[in-house]
Design an enzyme around this catalytic site. Structure first.
Site, PDB file in Angstrom:
ATOM      1  N   ASP A  45      74.839  50.469  32.350  1.00 42.57           N
ATOM      2  CA  ASP A  45      75.477  51.273  31.297  1.00 42.57           C
ATOM      3  C   ASP A  45      76.993  51.278  31.468  1.00 42.57           C
ATOM      4  OD1 ASP A  45      73.060  51.985  30.097  1.00 42.57           O
ATOM      5  OD2 ASP A  45      72.729  53.506  31.619  1.00 42.57           O
ATOM      6  N   GLY A  46      77.442  51.217  32.728  1.00 43.93           N
ATOM      7  CA  GLY A  46      78.880  51.138  32.992  1.00 43.93           C
ATOM      8  C   GLY A  46      79.484  49.904  32.314  1.00 43.93           C
ATOM      9  N   ASN A 118      80.038  57.805  25.484  1.00 39.45           N
ATOM     10  CA  ASN A 118      79.191  58.788  26.172  1.00 39.45           C
ATOM     11  C   ASN A 118      79.750  60.199  26.062  1.00 39.45           C
ATOM     12  OD1 ASN A 118      77.163  57.242  27.233  1.00 39.45           O
ATOM     13  ND2 ASN A 118      77.936  57.224  29.328  1.00 39.45           N
ATOM     14  N   ASP A 146      84.000  74.998  36.470  1.00 37.85           N
ATOM     15  CA  ASP A 146      84.421  73.658  36.916  1.00 37.85           C
ATOM     16  C   ASP A 146      84.958  72.797  35.778  1.00 37.85           C
ATOM     17  OD1 ASP A 146      83.618  74.459  39.363  1.00 37.85           O
ATOM     18  OD2 ASP A 146      82.041  72.963  39.643  1.00 37.85           O
ATOM     19  N   ALA A 181      79.186  74.624  35.619  1.00 35.98           N
ATOM     20  CA  ALA A 181      79.261  75.771  36.529  1.00 35.98           C
ATOM     21  C   ALA A 181      80.218  76.864  36.045  1.00 35.98           C
ATOM     22  CB  ALA A 181      79.683  75.288  37.925  1.00 35.98           C
TER      23      ALA A 181
HETATM   24  P1  NAP Z   1      78.954  55.844  37.526  1.00 35.85           P
HETATM   25  O1  NAP Z   1      79.307  57.124  38.195  1.00 35.85           O
HETATM   26  O2  NAP Z   1      79.153  54.555  38.267  1.00 35.85           O
HETATM   27  O3  NAP Z   1      77.391  55.873  37.062  1.00 35.85           O
HETATM   28  C1  NAP Z   1      76.857  56.916  36.354  1.00 35.85           C
HETATM   29  C2  NAP Z   1      75.348  56.690  36.166  1.00 35.85           C
HETATM   30  O4  NAP Z   1      75.021  57.139  34.853  1.00 35.85           O
HETATM   31  C3  NAP Z   1      74.881  55.221  36.254  1.00 35.85           C
HETATM   32  O5  NAP Z   1      73.596  55.179  36.821  1.00 35.85           O
HETATM   33  C4  NAP Z   1      74.849  54.801  34.798  1.00 35.85           C
HETATM   34  O6  NAP Z   1      73.907  53.754  34.534  1.00 35.85           O
HETATM   35  C5  NAP Z   1      74.372  56.080  34.151  1.00 35.85           C
HETATM   36  N1  NAP Z   1      74.717  56.217  32.751  1.00 35.85           N
HETATM   37  C6  NAP Z   1      75.881  55.902  32.114  1.00 35.85           C
HETATM   38  N2  NAP Z   1      75.773  56.185  30.804  1.00 35.85           N
HETATM   39  C7  NAP Z   1      74.532  56.695  30.610  1.00 35.85           C
HETATM   40  C8  NAP Z   1      73.824  57.158  29.476  1.00 35.85           C
HETATM   41  N3  NAP Z   1      74.379  57.176  28.266  1.00 35.85           N
HETATM   42  N4  NAP Z   1      72.562  57.604  29.644  1.00 35.85           N
HETATM   43  C9  NAP Z   1      71.980  57.604  30.854  1.00 35.85           C
HETATM   44  N5  NAP Z   1      72.591  57.183  31.973  1.00 35.85           N
HETATM   45  C10 NAP Z   1      73.849  56.731  31.842  1.00 35.85           C
HETATM   46  O7  NAP Z   1      79.776  55.815  36.156  1.00 35.85           O
HETATM   47  P2  NAP Z   1      79.792  54.748  35.000  1.00 35.85           P
HETATM   48  O8  NAP Z   1      78.667  53.769  35.166  1.00 35.85           O
HETATM   49  O9  NAP Z   1      81.183  54.235  34.831  1.00 35.85           O
HETATM   50  O10 NAP Z   1      79.429  55.711  33.772  1.00 35.85           O
HETATM   51  C11 NAP Z   1      80.284  56.747  33.369  1.00 35.85           C
HETATM   52  C12 NAP Z   1      79.366  57.832  32.897  1.00 35.85           C
HETATM   53  O11 NAP Z   1      78.760  58.419  34.020  1.00 35.85           O
HETATM   54  C13 NAP Z   1      80.042  58.988  32.180  1.00 35.85           C
HETATM   55  O12 NAP Z   1      80.256  58.697  30.834  1.00 35.85           O
HETATM   56  C14 NAP Z   1      79.063  60.121  32.426  1.00 35.85           C
HETATM   57  O13 NAP Z   1      78.119  60.241  31.364  1.00 35.85           O
HETATM   58  C15 NAP Z   1      78.306  59.699  33.673  1.00 35.85           C
HETATM   59  N6  NAP Z   1      78.579  60.636  34.763  1.00 35.85           N
HETATM   60  C16 NAP Z   1      77.543  61.400  35.193  1.00 35.85           C
HETATM   61  C17 NAP Z   1      77.746  62.348  36.170  1.00 35.85           C
HETATM   62  C18 NAP Z   1      76.589  63.203  36.590  1.00 35.85           C
HETATM   63  O14 NAP Z   1      75.484  63.005  36.039  1.00 35.85           O
HETATM   64  N7  NAP Z   1      76.781  64.137  37.496  1.00 35.85           N
HETATM   65  C19 NAP Z   1      78.999  62.531  36.739  1.00 35.85           C
HETATM   66  C20 NAP Z   1      80.048  61.726  36.285  1.00 35.85           C
HETATM   67  C21 NAP Z   1      79.817  60.788  35.280  1.00 35.85           C
HETATM   68  P3  NAP Z   1      74.062  52.277  35.133  1.00 35.85           P
HETATM   69  O15 NAP Z   1      73.606  52.411  36.570  1.00 35.85           O
HETATM   70  O16 NAP Z   1      73.135  51.434  34.334  1.00 35.85           O
HETATM   71  O17 NAP Z   1      75.502  51.868  35.013  1.00 35.85           O
END
Ligand code: NAP
Length: 268
Positions: A45-46, A118, A146, A181
């Protein structure tokens, strides 16, 4: 048709990229990184986020295909790159359009517009942050905690889900505000639930801190003073070319509940 391929850069994704380019060129397609009609994102997804931000200036002319090479791959719906390439050549893909988040950050006299596939978040740099939340110009609550996350429907399974927000079908034109939070006591009080905000409404966030971090999808930055951030459903939409046989709720089940009893991807 012009196409481009964005890869996560690991060995497997690079090999699939090479395979995709060769196959599509053999079938008369032109590899054109500057102005592709179709962008294939190979990785997770990244990588889809990276592809979106590379081509966000030409969303009306570009459609995206996501192919997963080993990560979560929520945006992806193909088991093999061969079935994906076959579907491209056969023209048997369906096009779906998903809403995006628009965030307009206003400094004194200057405004900058950001698009997120996203989510957009705003957090404190040192500890908690205070943010006044306005809905359609009316003060709704004063948040302290937060931070806040504003997600699109397809982003609702990302950060928003970890915050306890709802998973939203991407046919709904809305954005969702979720708290990180929040402090709730006699002094500070927020609604505590995620809010689903329709297309014709506007959410305005007024941060009270001197310094805070903003993220737009995978990119974070510390802006100079922002007076306010207006969030809404963007006018632009992202177009995905998808497999007919892998509906959204199957993707949700496969990503978060179980891979075992799901219908195989891209087989019908
Ligand atoms: P990352 O921190 O490397 O990975 C975030 C995880 O979220 C990866 O497993 C990614 O899938 C998954 N992901 C991304 N978009 C998604 C979606 N629309 N639905 C379900 N899972 C999704 O960051 P990144 O890959 O650059 O992605 C940035 C995104 O991470 C942000 O937009 C935010 O939504 C998410 N994020 C989540 C948290 C949390 O849940 N605590 C914290 C910060 C950011 P892949 O492994 O396939 O890349």
């Amino acid at each position: 048709m012009n196409f481009a391929v964005v890869s996560r850069g690991d060995e497997i994704s690079e090999a699939k990229k090479k395979q995709a380019i060769e196959h599509l060129q053999d079938h008369g397609y032109t590899y054109h990184e500057e102005s592709p009609d179709t962008v294939i994102a190979i990785g997770g997804d990244g990588t889809v986020l990276q592809a979106f931000h590379t081509y966000k200036q030409r969303l009306e002319k570009t459609a995206f295909i996501a192919y997963n090479t080993g990560h979560l791959g929520f945006y992806s719906d193909w088991d093999t790159v061969e079935s994906l390439l076959e579907a491209v050549v056969d023209n048997s893909l369906i096009m779906v359009e998903y809403p995006l988040v628009e965030a307009v950050m206003e400094e004194e006299g200057v405004s900058k517009t950001y698009l997120a596939l996203n989510d957009v978040t705003i957090k404190g740099v040192k500890g908690s942050v205070q943010i006044d939340v306005h809905l359609n110009q009316y003060h709704f609550e004063s948040f302290k905690g937060d931070g806040l996350c504003i997600s699109s429907p397809s982003g609702s399974t990302g950060y928003n889900k970890s915050l306890g927000g709802a998973i939203v079908h991407p046919s709904l034109e809305m954005i969702q505000l979720s708290e990180m939070a929040s402090i709730n006591n006699r002094v500070y009080r927020t609604i505590g639930s995620s809010l689903v905000i329709p297309k014709h409404h506007e959410l305005t966030l007024v941060p009270k801190a001197d310094a805070y971090m903003v993220s737009v999808d995978h990119e974070s930055f510390q802006p100079d003073t922002i007076c306010r951030m207006k969030c809404s459903v963007a006018k632009q939409r992202i177009r995905f070319l998808r497999s007919r046989s892998f509906p959204f709720w199957n993707r949700v089940k496969e990503a978060f509940i179980s891979l075992n009893d799901c219908e195989p991807r891209g087989t019908r």
